[in-house]
Design a protein around this motif. Structure first.
Motif, PDB file in Angstrom:
ATOM      1  N   GLU A   1       5.616 -15.193  41.649  1.00 14.37           N
ATOM      2  CA  GLU A   1       4.962 -16.034  42.091  1.00 14.37           C
ATOM      3  C   GLU A   1       5.423 -17.330  43.118  1.00 14.37           C
ATOM      4  N   ARG A   2       6.209 -17.569  42.418  1.00 14.28           N
ATOM      5  CA  ARG A   2       7.197 -18.927  43.758  1.00 14.28           C
ATOM      6  C   ARG A   2       7.083 -18.059  45.131  1.00 14.28           C
TER       7      ARG A   2
ATOM      8  N   LEU B   1      -0.861  -8.650  40.079  1.00 14.81           N
ATOM      9  CA  LEU B   1      -0.172  -8.433  41.201  1.00 14.81           C
ATOM     10  C   LEU B   1      -1.340  -8.447  42.260  1.00 14.81           C
ATOM     11  N   ARG B   2      -2.804  -8.028  42.475  1.00  9.23           N
ATOM     12  CA  ARG B   2      -3.584  -7.361  42.478  1.00  9.23           C
ATOM     13  C   ARG B   2      -4.315  -9.070  43.357  1.00  9.23           C
ATOM     14  N   MET B   3      -4.168  -9.726  42.394  1.00  6.44           N
ATOM     15  CA  MET B   3      -5.282 -10.846  42.203  1.00  6.44           C
ATOM     16  C   MET B   3      -4.207 -11.405  43.088  1.00  6.44           C
ATOM     17  N   LEU B   4      -2.898 -12.021  42.430  1.00 11.58           N
ATOM     18  CA  LEU B   4      -2.166 -12.927  42.939  1.00 11.58           C
ATOM     19  C   LEU B   4      -2.428 -12.678  44.817  1.00 11.58           C
TER      20      LEU B   4
ATOM     21  N   LEU C   1      -0.417 -20.264  39.698  1.00  9.48           N
ATOM     22  CA  LEU C   1      -1.691 -19.687  38.994  1.00  9.48           C
ATOM     23  C   LEU C   1      -1.171 -18.680  38.213  1.00  9.48           C
ATOM     24  N   ILE C   2       0.106 -18.303  37.855  1.00 11.46           N
ATOM     25  CA  ILE C   2       0.472 -18.005  36.652  1.00 11.46           C
ATOM     26  C   ILE C   2       1.185 -18.995  35.506  1.00 11.46           C
TER      27      ILE C   2
END
Length: 776
Positions: free
Chosen positions: A86-87, A112-115, A323-324
């Motif tokens: 995510e970073r 991954l789609r959400m991020l 977010l995670i």
């Protein structure tokens, strides 16, 4: 040349690293395609990565692709290393999402789609392993489009075919109008829709056999656009590492202006300023040192020691909160001969590289706690600690990480005014939607508080993990807005607003009703129909909720939500009573109200009023010294009027207004008395001169201030008694007994004694409580 940052993402075993090798080979960046199973992949440089055949750390490669100087950032695919992945999302321009044709869209693929949607990253999909797919290309694509998104378009089709044009026409109204008017849809129109995340081009192939890779590369060249950057320096930090010599490296993307070697970089609040010693462009394990980094450049900077992942520098204002986050915390067990404090300081180096670890020293239990995503990360971290730090450690079983939020909006007030300091902050705390995290905003007029002070307040809101008042858990799902504030033209410093901001958050939390949250799983259970009754009973016992059940006559599918604490080990139970035919898939379901909140709160035994590190009390000035005011009384002494009222209370009652004005009148008289004393002091000893730390003239480098010489203090005209407060407290047994529980009380008692002594001896006394910046 134009610059482009590509990020490649996938669920584990989808073939992400193999595709990376194929792209680098096709673009001439490497001469030979490596393979994960041969342990010679370009990106898998770490020993553990080669042994396990998985990507653990994000890495980069530099190459040319068409008109672009491209940087490809490879990211981990295993769910345990999602925070590392995510970073990278905060700095990429375009994402390549790899999906296995045989496996389809997995739960982690949905994450991954959400991020990607949250970070607003344009995405191309490469459907890999088509050579192993049991179905044809078109059927595979339709299945993945159904699972992933309606924005998917099959770019393996001819761009003049009816199927391709029909799929484009469903993307937006402009495309539909062009199709109806029989006008051609141009590459420029597709590129615009792609960069606006309205369309997801999909390519099919086999990375191992280099099928479809060239089409993917052409799609990147055709539809990607360089971002627009400003002229002033800005950068976003996305990673911290250390090289083989132990040098600390800050990995950034330059988002504006230029960065030169020997430039000074400062924090947004001006508290630190450091020089850039070297700028490196990495490709795999090798790097080139450059003198200047221009906008769009991904580089590693040596010389910065105060930076952290997610931080904005220069004009890149604010902090990117992840977010995670891990949902489990583990107690670290050290060897009996290990010095715990030295071990903790060593471990903090690892936290710099992976902030999600949240390595914490528990003062009460004398234990080190660490947050992790799962068993694989735990196993790899144990080996890394042994290899890099020389520590033999093990971990106790993981426990749940709780969070807190509020049920009703509230105005929090923080005031910080010890002698010759001043700041007052009013914050509006409002409940947010589940999963929204913390959102910070300013609704304060510039006439009331200057923009520079407002930005500083927002920085202080973002920089700290604010703790709740039920169990000291981090707060979440809340919008915090600056609605009022006040500074003093002479006495306000940046640190004053930090203190006032922290106290305002805490004051708001203490003034409203909080709720404890726990992490939930979204579960999908597939099992034989005859076992459904048992499963439903188990779900109810574990405080889960379910959606309507799907079944095809023999196999049933149950979806729903359940607490992590009760569902974490359910897979073994399910496998036992279904004789291995039942399966459960768990993915992050966010934080929701805790099912056994009263029990958890009671077990924690947390008293928020005893937490001196997270105090809700404020500091006001009276008779020349700071006085601590209990949080319950702060609103009656605050200098600004209330800035927010509940819907059912438009204004204060008349009695409240009278009391409020009377207190302010008394406070104003104290200020007048202090000013009179100050005038007498200045007539006797000369004007008060504040220590100059920073020259206010701006440097040519944005965001940087020069250090000025400290001006000498005016000569003393008479003998004074100077008392070193902390040394006296620690040397005086009667006062030293309070240092473990209440430093404020110890300081107050010492000052009272000095006042009595001054009254008896009729001399002048100065009591100094100094503070030093030290690690931790």
């Amino acid at each position: 040349m134009k610059k482009l940052t590509l990020g490649i993402l996938a669920n584990v075993d989808a073939g992400k690293t193999t595709l990376s090798e194929s792209i680098l080979y096709s673009c001439g960046a490497i001469r030979k395609i490596g393979r994960v199973d041969h342990k010679d992949a370009f990106f898998d440089t770490d020993k553990t990565e080669r042994e396990r055949g998985i990507t653990i750390f994000s890495k980069q490669a530099f190459f040319n692709i068409g008109d672009f100087e491209a940087t490809l950032l490879d990211t981990p695919g295993h769910v345990d290393f999602s925070t590392e992945m995510e970073r990278v999302l905060s700095v990429i321009d375009v994402a390549i999402l790899v999906i296995s044709a045989s496996d389809g869209v997995q739960p982690h693929t949905e994450t991954l789609r959400m991020l990607l949607a949250q970070y607003n990253v344009p995405t191309l999909i490469f459907i890999n392993k088509m050579d192993l797919s049991p179905t044809d290309r078109r059927t595979t694509f339709e299945k993945i489009r159904h699972q992933y998104s309606k924005t998917c378009v099959d770019f393996n089709l001819s761009n003049t075919s009816n199927e391709f044009i029909d799929e484009l026409s469903m993307i937006n109204e402009e495309f539909m109008e062009y199709v109806l008017e029989e006008k051609p849809i141009t590459d420029e129109m597709i590129s615009k829709a792609f960069m606006n995340c309205e369309i997801t081009p999909c390519y099919c192939g086999s990375a191992l056999k280099q099928q479809g890779v060239e089409e993917l590369i052409n799609g990147i060249k055709t539809y990607s656009k360089e971002k627009e950057y400003g002229d002033e320096f800005g950068a976003r930090v996305f990673k911290i590492t250390h090289d083989d010599q132990g040098n600390r490296l800050t990995h950034i993307k330059v988002t504006g202006g230029e960065l030169n070697v020997k430039d000074l970089i400062s924090s947004p609040d001006g508290e630190w300023s450091e020089k850039v010693e070297q700028i490196r462009i990495y490709s795999g394990t090798k790097f080139n040192a450059i003198q200047k980094a221009t906008p769009g450049t991904i580089c590693a900077v040596m010389g910065l020691t105060q930076t952290f992942a997610g931080q904005g520098l220069g004009t890149e204002f604010g902090i990117k909160a992840p977010l995670i986050e891990p949902v489990l915390t583990y107690k670290m067990i050290l060897n009996d001969k290990t010095n715990v404090h030295e071990a903790f300081l060593k471990l903090k180096l690892l936290e710099e590289e992976d902030p999600s670890l949240h390595i914490v020293w528990n003062e009460l239990t004398k234990e080190i706690h660490i947050q992790l995503m799962g068993a694989i990360q735990l196993e790899i971290l144990t080996g890394k600690i042994k290899e890099r730090l020389g520590l033999d450690v093990s971990f106790a079983s993981g426990s749940i990480i709780y969070k807190e939020t509020i049920l009703q909006p509230v105005e929090g007030v923080g005031h910080f005014e010890p002698l010759r300091h001043y700041a007052e902050v009013h914050l509006l705390l409002e409940p947010g939607e589940p999963g929204s995290g913390l959102v910070f905003d300013s609704q304060c007029s510039e006439d009331l508080l200057a923009t520079s002070w407002q930005r500083l307040v927002l920085t202080h809101l973002e920089e700290k993990t604010h703790r709740g008042v039920l169990t000291r858990a981090p707060i979440t799902d809340m919008k915090i807005s600056l609605i009022a504030g006040k500074a003093h033209p002479k006495h306000t410093e940046g640190g004053d607003f930090r203190q006032a901001t922290y106290r305002a958050v805490r004051h708001g939390l203490m003034s409203t009703k909080s709720v404890l949250l726990e992490p939930f799983y979204r579960f999908t259970i597939t099992l034989p129909q005859e076992n459904v009754g048992k499963a439903l009973m188990d779900i109810e016992e574990r405080f889960g909720t379910i959606n309507p059940i799907d079944n095809d006559g023999t196999i049933s599918t149950i979806t729903g939500l359940g607490p992590v604490s009760t569902f974490a080990e359910y897979s073994q139970i399910l496998a036992a009573y279904t004789k291995g035919r039942g399966k459960i898939v768990l993915k992050n379901g966010g934080y929701l109200p805790c099912h056994n909140a009263e029990e958890v709160i009671a077990n924690k035994g947390y008293n928020p009023e005893e937490d001196v590190r997270n105090t809700a009390d404020s500091v006001f000035c009276a008779h020349g010294s700071g006085i601590v005011v209990n949080w319950r009384d702060v609103t009656s002494m605050m200098h600004l009027e209330r800035a927010w009222y509940p819907d059912n209370t438009e204004t204060e009652s008349q009695d409240e207004i009278v009391v409020h004005k009377q207190i302010k009148k008394e406070y104003a008289s104290m200020i007048e008395e202090d000013n009179a004393l100050k005038a007498i002091f200045e007539r006797t000893y000369g004007p008060i001169k504040r220590r100059v730390i920073y020259d206010k003239k701006p440097n040519t480098t944005p965001g940087v201030e020069k250090i000025a010489r400290q001006k000498p203090a005016p000569p003393r005209k008479k003998e004074m008694l100077l008392v070193d407060g902390y040394n006296i407290i620690h040397a005086w047994d009667e006062l030293n007994q309070y240092t473990n529980t209440d430093y404020e009380l110890a300081r107050k008692l010492l000052v009272d004694e000095m006042v009595n002594y001054q009254g008896y001896k009729k001399n002048d006394i100065i009591v100094v409580f100094d503070a030093y910046r030290v690690p931790g």
